[in-house]
Design a protein around this motif. Structure first.
Motif, PDB file in Angstrom:
ATOM      1  N   THR A  98       0.838  -1.194   0.000  1.00 53.77           N
ATOM      2  CA  THR A  98       0.000   0.000   0.000  1.00 53.77           C
ATOM      3  C   THR A  98       0.880   1.253   0.000  1.00 53.77           C
ATOM      4  O   THR A  98       2.089   1.191   0.263  1.00 53.77           O
ATOM      5  N   ASN A 136      -4.242   3.532   2.094  1.00 50.90           N
ATOM      6  CA  ASN A 136      -4.559   2.100   2.091  1.00 50.90           C
ATOM      7  C   ASN A 136      -4.724   1.518   0.699  1.00 50.90           C
ATOM      8  O   ASN A 136      -5.131   0.359   0.541  1.00 50.90           O
ATOM      9  N   ILE A 137      -4.402   2.294  -0.321  1.00 49.73           N
ATOM     10  CA  ILE A 137      -4.519   1.835  -1.703  1.00 49.73           C
ATOM     11  C   ILE A 137      -3.212   1.171  -2.131  1.00 49.73           C
ATOM     12  O   ILE A 137      -2.115   1.680  -1.844  1.00 49.73           O
ATOM     13  N   LEU A 138      -3.317   0.030  -2.816  1.00 56.43           N
ATOM     14  CA  LEU A 138      -2.122  -0.598  -3.373  1.00 56.43           C
ATOM     15  C   LEU A 138      -1.477   0.365  -4.367  1.00 56.43           C
ATOM     16  O   LEU A 138      -2.165   0.973  -5.188  1.00 56.43           O
TER      17      LEU A 138
END
Length: 247
Positions: A98, A136-138
């Motif tokens: 992330t 929290n985003i890849l």
């Protein structure tokens, strides 16, 4: 500033690849709290100099010093612990992690703090560059411009003495460039981070930096205040006649 204020210094750096001289006898310094721009045409040797400073390349001759201590050839991860962080012209992020995890790498392995409060410092760095909502985003799902900002945040999260920014504005839109300029100014003014900044957006360099150095064909051809460099005939010629002005 006195000589004792010099934080980073490269002394007579030369390096060749396959017999082709890429850098020749380059001297450069960054004082404590200073924001220095490094400009030059494509192929001038700017990224190569960054790679020498960060020990990706070993110079044929010359040395690099941090706070007066010779650091030539010290492993990159050890240099990070000593207080040198950097970004890359071609973004290097951990795409299966992330955004927050990427920035935490800088916080954990960087200068001073080690693993203590790494998450807090990572989130703080992400907030500084305006991407805290993406933590929290890849990274593989982020745009190129956001991945570039993740890399800048990771560099700042390491709490460096000096950070090397290698074309951080590449691929950014007007709004993102404005944000990044604010980040660079705050990093220097609020966090007392010294910055050596390579950028092709010369107008941003001339508006923002304390001093500008110019490479051309691997040699330093000028080094001084932006208003002096803008009038230097050698610099103007190196940029094929483009007018360099500070507005």
């Amino acid at each position: 500033m006195s000589h004792s204020d010099t934080l980073l210094r490269v002394d007579k750096i030369s390096i060749s690849f396959g017999g082709l001289a890429v850098l020749t006898d380059v001297n450069l310094k960054v004082d404590e709290g200073e924001l220095v721009g490094l400009i030059g045409p494509n192929g001038a040797g700017k990224s190569t100099l960054f790679n020498v400073i960060s020990s990706i390349y070993k110079p044929d001759t010359g040395d690099v010093f941090l706070k007066g201590k010779k650091i030539t050839g010290i492993a990159p991860h050890k240099l990070c612990r000593m207080g040198i962080s950097r970004t890359y012209q071609l973004v290097k992020t951990f795409n299966k992690m992330t955004a927050l995890e990427n920035v935490m790498v800088g916080a954990i392995y960087g200068h001073k703090h080690g693993g203590s409060d790494a998450k807090t410092r990572a989130i703080d760095a992400m907030s500084l560059v305006g991407i805290e909502d993406k933590q929290n985003i890849l990274v593989s799902h982020l745009t190129l411009s956001d991945r570039r900002l993740v890399e800048v945040a990771r560099s700042l999260a390491s709490s460096p003495l000096v950070t090397l920014l290698d074309e951080p504005m590449a691929g950014l839109n007007v709004s993102e460039i404005k944000t990044l300029l604010t980040v660079i100014k705050r990093a220097r003014e609020e966090r007392k981070i010294s910055i050596l900044w390579v950028e092709h957006k010369v107008d941003a360099i001339f508006r923002t930096c304390d001093r500008v150095a110019v490479l051309n064909y691997g040699a330093k051809i000028a080094d001084g205040k932006p208003e002096e460099i803008a009038k230097d005939s050698k610099v103007i010629e190196a940029y094929l006649g483009e007018s360099l002005t500070r507005n």
